[in-house]
Write a protein that holds these residues in place. Structure first.
Motif, PDB file in Angstrom:
ATOM      1  N   LEU A 148      -1.896   8.417  -9.856  1.00  0.00           N
ATOM      2  CA  LEU A 148      -0.752   8.810  -9.023  1.00  0.00           C
ATOM      3  C   LEU A 148       0.560   8.825  -9.795  1.00  0.00           C
ATOM      4  CD1 LEU A 148      -1.555   7.106  -5.590  1.00  0.00           C
ATOM      5  CD2 LEU A 148      -1.683   9.512  -6.176  1.00  0.00           C
ATOM      6  N   PHE A 163       3.305   4.283  -4.666  1.00  0.00           N
ATOM      7  CA  PHE A 163       3.006   5.033  -3.455  1.00  0.00           C
ATOM      8  C   PHE A 163       3.218   4.155  -2.232  1.00  0.00           C
ATOM      9  CE2 PHE A 163      -0.748   3.628  -5.716  1.00  0.00           C
ATOM     10  CZ  PHE A 163      -1.528   2.969  -4.780  1.00  0.00           C
ATOM     11  N   GLN A 218      -3.152   5.930   0.975  1.00  0.00           N
ATOM     12  CA  GLN A 218      -3.429   6.804  -0.159  1.00  0.00           C
ATOM     13  C   GLN A 218      -4.758   6.435  -0.831  1.00  0.00           C
ATOM     14  OE1 GLN A 218       0.191   5.797   0.289  1.00  0.00           O
ATOM     15  NE2 GLN A 218      -0.242   7.599   1.536  1.00  0.00           N
ATOM     16  N   TRP A 247      -7.922   8.842  -1.494  1.00  0.00           N
ATOM     17  CA  TRP A 247      -8.621   8.786  -2.781  1.00  0.00           C
ATOM     18  C   TRP A 247     -10.133   8.771  -2.555  1.00  0.00           C
ATOM     19  CZ3 TRP A 247      -7.852   8.101  -8.160  1.00  0.00           C
ATOM     20  CH2 TRP A 247      -8.803   7.367  -8.861  1.00  0.00           C
ATOM     21  N   SER A 267       6.354  13.162  -1.042  1.00  0.00           N
ATOM     22  CA  SER A 267       5.456  12.163  -1.640  1.00  0.00           C
ATOM     23  C   SER A 267       4.015  12.390  -1.202  1.00  0.00           C
ATOM     24  CB  SER A 267       5.907  10.747  -1.267  1.00  0.00           C
ATOM     25  OG  SER A 267       5.908  10.549   0.131  1.00  0.00           O
ATOM     26  N   ARG A 290       2.444  14.851  -3.430  1.00  0.00           N
ATOM     27  CA  ARG A 290       2.058  14.268  -4.728  1.00  0.00           C
ATOM     28  C   ARG A 290       0.724  13.554  -4.607  1.00  0.00           C
ATOM     29  NH1 ARG A 290       3.156   9.042  -7.048  1.00  0.00           N
ATOM     30  NH2 ARG A 290       4.900   8.709  -5.635  1.00  0.00           N
ATOM     31  N   TYR A 291       0.583  12.732  -3.567  1.00  0.00           N
ATOM     32  CA  TYR A 291      -0.685  12.019  -3.383  1.00  0.00           C
ATOM     33  C   TYR A 291      -1.851  13.006  -3.243  1.00  0.00           C
ATOM     34  CZ  TYR A 291       2.743   8.530  -1.650  1.00  0.00           C
ATOM     35  OH  TYR A 291       3.817   7.707  -1.480  1.00  0.00           O
ATOM     36  N   ARG A 295      -2.673  14.510  -6.760  1.00  0.00           N
ATOM     37  CA  ARG A 295      -3.277  13.591  -7.731  1.00  0.00           C
ATOM     38  C   ARG A 295      -4.632  13.071  -7.268  1.00  0.00           C
ATOM     39  NH1 ARG A 295       1.239  14.951  -9.007  1.00  0.00           N
ATOM     40  NH2 ARG A 295       2.522  13.918 -10.595  1.00  0.00           N
ATOM     41  N   ASN A 296      -4.743  12.726  -5.975  1.00  0.00           N
ATOM     42  CA  ASN A 296      -6.010  12.194  -5.482  1.00  0.00           C
ATOM     43  C   ASN A 296      -7.131  13.233  -5.545  1.00  0.00           C
ATOM     44  OD1 ASN A 296      -5.352   9.510  -4.899  1.00  0.00           O
ATOM     45  ND2 ASN A 296      -4.511  10.032  -2.894  1.00  0.00           N
TER      46      ASN A 296
END
Length: 644
Positions: free
Chosen positions: A368, A372, A377, A381, A508, A511-512, A515-516
């Protein structure tokens, strides 16, 4: 979906840095890799790396990347989604243009047809080539035609100009760093940390915003000094000849005011969302859905089923992944199963638990890049990990609906304030009545807060501090180590929704999501983030969005014919929740306390004794549970890893 890296060399780096920074994120593109080197004189050359697909090497006659001097270099990792053949290999060149691209332009077929009518021909079936030819045809103006999620770099070596572009709402990331020896661009922050001159320098302003308010990804600045993000809808123009950098907005969010009836709005919403899902079903690899059991993801899955049936794919089995919990308080399995049965979907279930959180936390924090908001999150994942295990390369989900359709509980006070300010006393009376009917009591706190928001500044002090809407929250555990973003109370529902989209929490959450999903080589697609839907929703009258105590009012009414009533009538918002409160108070109590009240806590930022006292009070139930303890834990965990 891919990973990109761009490097403008001012004499401070060599080719090995380009390779290392590209290969660091090989999980973003496990199917292929490629490089471009440009010396500033001749045309650029495309090269192979150690992971370049053998078919790409053969088709494009690629040589291995040499240890040459270069002025500008591109690196690319490919996750093949559209035109999975070597034709889609990147970096890709057309005439004097070279591109590396992360994301999808969903309406690329329509744009391609428009370009073909001008006499253009195509050698691939990829959206990457469509971007190149559209840029060649219309220049920067082509961006207005793109419906998608994207971050890309384009070099025009005849003009000696590099452009860096990010999509309208920042669904795809793009970071940059300007140093004396180089200028670099990346899909993930960790790539920039491998370069010369990098040194971890915490940005106190961003850290303070996170710890105090939970704000993340809301500014050009990041948690690290000298690392920035291109903001949503921004374009950077870099004149390589004179080393001149300019930042500008190619897109400004302008909601389209709705002037029709509610019934017409429902019809238009159905049309837009259905088309958004249809576009995001375009793929040459398996597509599934992240299904929580809530209204947003359930609507998406029902639309996917409807579209497949209309296309004659009635026998095609949809596949969903759901985050489940053995604790019924946090479990939505029964609702997800209602949708799975209705849509004939094959269900894959994941069970995030405390032991896995402990085991995966270091990997999760690394992927990440930055702190976070909560262990929700971690649940996300686990969902994308489950998608990877199920062989699903593309996942479609409901991200983005809450922020534009008032899905969060924090919208009540702005709603009441706006109605009071506009003199809509009849509407306000109905909302008060609906609130009492649903909650068994009057919304006294919201009403007092709304009245307070109308008071002139010199009279606001007549309220007790705990009831004032113009004061920041008091956190005795946090020192005032930096100036902060103004945490103003919004004066209307519409203003609050705009902040949720542009400041927090949507940036945000995106973003999670990125990336996840990418950690497991999965592309996530978000139909509610279609710019046409956002412009439509924020242009609606507020009562179309929140009416009679019903959040997402138009969503519930527009899709009542395809979404089961058990889902439509839900009022308990959960999403991909975790059992964080229980973990903190029960089986993980000692671990959480040791992680939060750590001897590594920075005494310039935290009042250690107050941190311990506050944590104990949350764990014992003396004060209401919040995500503040997690922010302390996560920030401390991350910053200590960065400082090693």
């Amino acid at each position: 979906m891919c990973g990109i890296f761009g490097l403008i060399n001012k004499g401070g780096v060599d080719v090995n840095h380009l390779i290392k920074c590209t290969d660091l994120i090989n999980y973003r593109g496990p199917d292929d890799s490629g490089y471009m080197l440009y010396n500033g004189l001749d045309s650029p050359n495309i090269y192979a790396g150690k992971d370049t697909n053998s078919e790409s090497i053969g088709m494009h006659k690629l040589e291995s990347i040499p240890a040459d001097k270069f002025k500008l270099g591109f690196g690319h990792r490919r996750l093949s989604i559209l035109d999975v053949s070597p034709h889609g290999h990147q970096p890709m060149i057309f005439d004097s243009l070279c591109i590396i691209f992360n994301g999808e332009v969903y309406n690329y077929l329509e744009i391609r047809l428009e370009l073909e009518k001008t006499g253009r021909t195509f050698r691939t079936g990829s959206d990457t080539e469509v971007i190149l030819q559209a840029w060649d045809q219309w220049g920067e103006a082509c961006l207005d035609r793109f419906n998608g999620m994207f971050a890309f770099l384009i070099l025009d070596w005849k003009k000696n100009i590099l452009w860096a572009v990010r999509d309208r709402f920042g669904v795809k990331p793009l970071y940059f760093s300007v140093k004396s020896g180089y200028v670099a661009f990346s899909s993930e922050v960790k790539q920039l940390r491998l370069l010369n001159e990098y040194k971890f320098l915490l940005n106190d302003h961003i850290a303070f915003d996170y710890l105090k308010y939970g704000y993340l990804d809301h500014e050009l600045d990041t948690f690290e000094k000298n690392i920035n993000q291109l903001m949503p809808g921004q374009i950077m123009t870099y004149d390589l000849a004179n080393d001149d950098i300019k930042l500008a907005s190619w897109y400004t969010f302008q909601p389209k005011k709705w002037i029709g009836t509610f019934e017409q709005a429902c019809e238009e919403f159905r049309r837009l969302l259905k088309d958004a899902v249809k576009l995001r079903l375009r793929s040459d690899v398996p597509v599934g859905s992240a299904l929580s059991g809530g209204l947003d993801s359930s609507t998406i899955v029902c639309l996917m089923r409807e579209l497949l049936d209309e296309a004659g794919d009635e026998s095609k089995v949809l596949e969903t992944v759901t985050s489940c919990s053995l604790d019924k308080k946090y479990d939505e399995t029964e609702f997800a199963e209602i949708i799975n049965r209705k849509t004939n979907s094959r269900s894959h279930k994941v069970y995030p638990d405390f032991e896995k959180l402990q085991a995966d936390l270091e990997k999760l924090v690394w992927h990440l890049d930055y702190p976070f908001g909560s262990t929700s999150q971690f649940s996300q994942w686990c969902v994308f990990e489950g998608a990877n295990k199920a062989g699903l390369t593309v996942m479609i989900d409901g991200q983005g609906a809450d922020e534009q359709l008032a899905g969060y509980g924090g919208n009540d006070l702005p709603l009441y304030s706006g109605l009071l300010r506009k003199g809509k006393f009849g509407v306000l009376k109905n909302e008060i009545k609906s609130y009492k009917s649903q909650h068994g009591q009057l919304p006294i706190g919201f009403l007092l807060g709304a009245i307070h928001s109308l008071l002139p500044k010199n009279l606001k002090g007549i309220y007790p501090e705990r009831m004032r809407t113009d004061l920041d929250p008091t956190q005795f555990w946090l020192k005032d180590f930096s100036s902060t973003t103004n945490n103003k109370m919004n004066r209307s529902l519409k203003a609050n929704l705009l902040d949720q989209i542009q400041i927090s929490p949507l940036p945000s959450l995106l973003r999670y999501e990125d990336r996840n999903s990418m950690a497991f080589s999965v592309e996530s697609r978000t139909p509610f983030m279609d710019y046409r839907i956002l412009e439509f929703a924020l242009g609606l009258p507020e009562e179309f969005i929140y009416k009679n105590g019903e959040r997402k009012f138009i969503l519930r009414k527009a899709f009542k014919d395809i979404v089961p009533s058990e889902i439509l009538n839900r009022r308990d918002k959960m999403g991909f929740v975790s059992s964080e409160e229980r973990w903190m108070k029960e089986e993980g109590k000692d671990w959480f306390f040791d992680q939060i009240v750590s001897d590594k806590l920075d005494t310039t930022k935290f009042n250690i004794n107050e941190v311990a006292s506050y944590t104990n009070r949350v764990m014992s139930g003396d004060i209401e549970f919040s995500f503040e303890p997690w922010r302390i834990l996560n920030f401390n965990f991350w910053v200590n890893k960065m400082s090693i």
